[in-house]
Design an enzyme around this catalytic site. Structure first.
Site, PDB file in Angstrom:
ATOM      1  N   LEU A  53      -3.756  -1.983   7.944  1.00 23.34           N
ATOM      2  CA  LEU A  53      -3.648  -0.550   8.199  1.00 23.34           C
ATOM      3  C   LEU A  53      -3.972   0.233   6.941  1.00 23.34           C
ATOM      4  CD1 LEU A  53      -2.626   2.062   9.651  1.00 23.34           C
ATOM      5  CD2 LEU A  53      -0.321   1.411   8.924  1.00 23.34           C
ATOM      6  N   SER A  54      -4.768   1.291   7.092  1.00 24.24           N
ATOM      7  CA  SER A  54      -5.026   2.240   6.016  1.00 24.24           C
ATOM      8  C   SER A  54      -5.612   1.519   4.804  1.00 24.24           C
ATOM      9  CB  SER A  54      -3.739   3.002   5.678  1.00 24.24           C
ATOM     10  OG  SER A  54      -4.004   4.113   4.874  1.00 24.24           O
ATOM     11  N   ALA A  55      -4.915   1.540   3.652  1.00 21.18           N
ATOM     12  CA  ALA A  55      -5.418   0.803   2.502  1.00 21.18           C
ATOM     13  C   ALA A  55      -5.515  -0.683   2.823  1.00 21.18           C
ATOM     14  CB  ALA A  55      -4.514   1.030   1.298  1.00 21.18           C
TER      15      ALA A  55
END
Length: 493
Positions: free
Chosen positions: A157-159
């Site tokens: 997720l995300s980074a």
């Protein structure tokens, strides 16, 4: 070149300003604890040289045979391995479908917001930093849990999503598939200065230019590319939806297929699935666009077969992304051993070892025409016999085996429980360890099955897997442990 410690300190200071976008939503002060507290999640130490200074946590359900798939799950900024373990939904399907999950964790020592370094080539490229540490975790899982090296998948997720894309590009020989949630294209940014620009709107590159970033990550790779799922909320103003488009362009180009979907359909949670098939008609890339969703991982709490996870910061109640990603990867059907009609061979045991061989035997399965032996999840041989001797092994080394039975059509059944054979020889002195059964398992000296702990190598039953039962284990040779409660002499043979 700056020393690694100095470089990390500089990264920590600079990242506060650059990566604030990835922590824009409210998060409680306890969102990123130093260590997971959930009972089923265990920290693993000593998994490798760990050049990226990461921590490894693992969830290994009871009863999962050697040869099972492995999923690597990467948390987002301000999160932890425990948060992903608790809320993402992956553990539900690990139990249901039979696979192990590794949860890498970075900390504020690496990055002020506990973000994986997707934007830093010293951390996100082949053989370097955090990316190399994660691959070392995969190798540890293959050797320790017997994970199938052909079925290793990564999601984030995300980074963590940005790092997932980088890993897929740098290690197509390690990962068979990936899933990027609210993340960034592989090598979108190669410096701190470029990170924010990628999040709000990546460069307007052609599919071929995006694909070149993947091809340049492991030049000369001619094997199969990973199958990639892309999850994105249309109202994500932290990592903008343009990133999902760039990811789609990047991986369809790598696969040599166009950017027009082969099919589209509606899913729960206002989600639109677009499928991009490869030349053989199999899905190679899938995009999941969640209408109205902001920045986070899609979950759908509940007890239904397609429901999973729990809501929390960055875990948004829309659709169970773990379920649909697992189906895309084939985890629901590719059970250990193929999941055919024949039962798992019973009675697998080690009948003898030398310094270079290990002999195995097992009970016959009615209707079986052949048996396949796996070492650390990799196929060793297929035989019509109910015994086999594996040769060419290293002295004083532990090897984990499992067996499947196949019917006359070649369809394999379920995988057996695994056993560990340790070859004789080796010069390493004995070492002694006194700890609870829980601590022995967490340290990799024992494993669990049916609620009990078993010493690695000797397979001796140590009793209930908990913190209330204590044993002394003696290790000799390396990786082979025996119960030595009556006295343990380190250095003895």
């Amino acid at each position: 070149m700056r020393p690694p410690i100095l470089r990390r300190l500089l990264r920590r200071v600079a990242s506060v300003a650059v990566l604030t976008l990835l922590a824009a939503q409210p998060v409680s002060a306890a969102a990123a604890p130093a260590a997971p507290a959930a009972a089923g999640l265990q920290q693993v130490t000593g998994f490798g040289s760990n050049p990226g200074n990461l921590q490894m946590f693992a969830y290994t359900p009871d009863g999962v045979a050697a040869g099972a798939p492995l999923v690597v799950a990467l948390h987002g900024c301000t999160q932890s391995a425990n948060a992903y373990y608790t809320n993402s939904g992956w553990t539900k399907y690990a139990d249901l479908w039979g696979f192990d999950v590794v949860f890498p964790q970075t900390t504020a020592a690496n990055n002020a917001l506990s973000c994986f370094g997707w934007f830093d080539q010293a951390e996100s490229t082949r053989g370097r930093g955090e990316a190399a540490s994660i691959v070392q975790m995969v190798e540890y899982a293959k050797q320790t849990y017997g994970s199938d090296g052909r079925r290793v998948y990564v999601t984030g997720l995300s980074a963590g999503g940005g790092m997932t894309a980088d890993l897929l590009a740098a290690y197509p020989d390690v990962f068979a598939g990936g899933s990027v949630a609210s993340g960034l294209p592989a090598q979108c940014a190669t410096s701190q200065a470029g990170a924010s620009a990628c999040q709000t709107g990546p460069q307007k590159l052609s599919p071929a230019q995006w694909g070149d970033k993947v091809r340049a990550s492991y030049p000369g790779w001619t094997g199969p590319w990973p199958r990639v799922a892309i999850w994105q909320g249309t109202s994500d103003y932290t990592v903008y939806p343009a990133n999902a488009t760039a990811l789609r362009d990047q991986w369809t180009d790598v696969w040599g297929i166009g950017q027009t979907p082969s099919s589209t359909r509606s899913l729960p949670g206002n989600t639109t699935l677009s499928v991009y098939d490869d030349a053989s008609g199999q899905p190679a890339v899938e995009t999941f666009s969640v209408s109205g969703m902001g920045h986070g991982l899609p979950v759908s709490p509940g007890s239904g077969a397609e429901q999973c996870g729990s809501t929390a910061a960055y875990f948004l109640n829309t659709i169970c992304s773990a379920y649909h990603t697992g189906v895309f990867w084939g985890l629901d059907t590719e059970t250990p051993g193929g999941g055919g009609g024949l039962p798992a061979p019973a009675g697998l045991k080690v009948t003898g070892v030398t310094d270079s061989s290990a002999s195995l035997a097992w009970n016959a399965v009615t209707g079986a025409a052949s048996y396949t032996v796996y070492r650390a999840g990799a196929k060793v041989t297929t035989t019509a016999s109910t015994s086999f001797t594996d040769t060419g092994l290293t002295a004083g080394t532990s090897y984990r085996y499992s067996v499947t039975a196949a019917d006359p059509s070649g369809t394999a059944g379920a995988g057996s429980s695994a056993v560990t054979a340790t070859t004789s020889g080796g010069t390493a002195p004995a070492r002694c360890f006194t700890a609870t059964n829980y601590a022995h398992v967490a340290a990799g000296r024992a494993h669990t099955s049916g609620g009990h702990a078993y010493a690695n190598g000797s397979e001796q039953d140590m009793g209930l897997y908990n913190v209330f039962v204590t044993h002394t284990l003696r290790e000799s040779p390396a990786g082979h442990f025996v119960i030595a409660d009556s006295g343990c002499q380190a250095g003895s043979a």
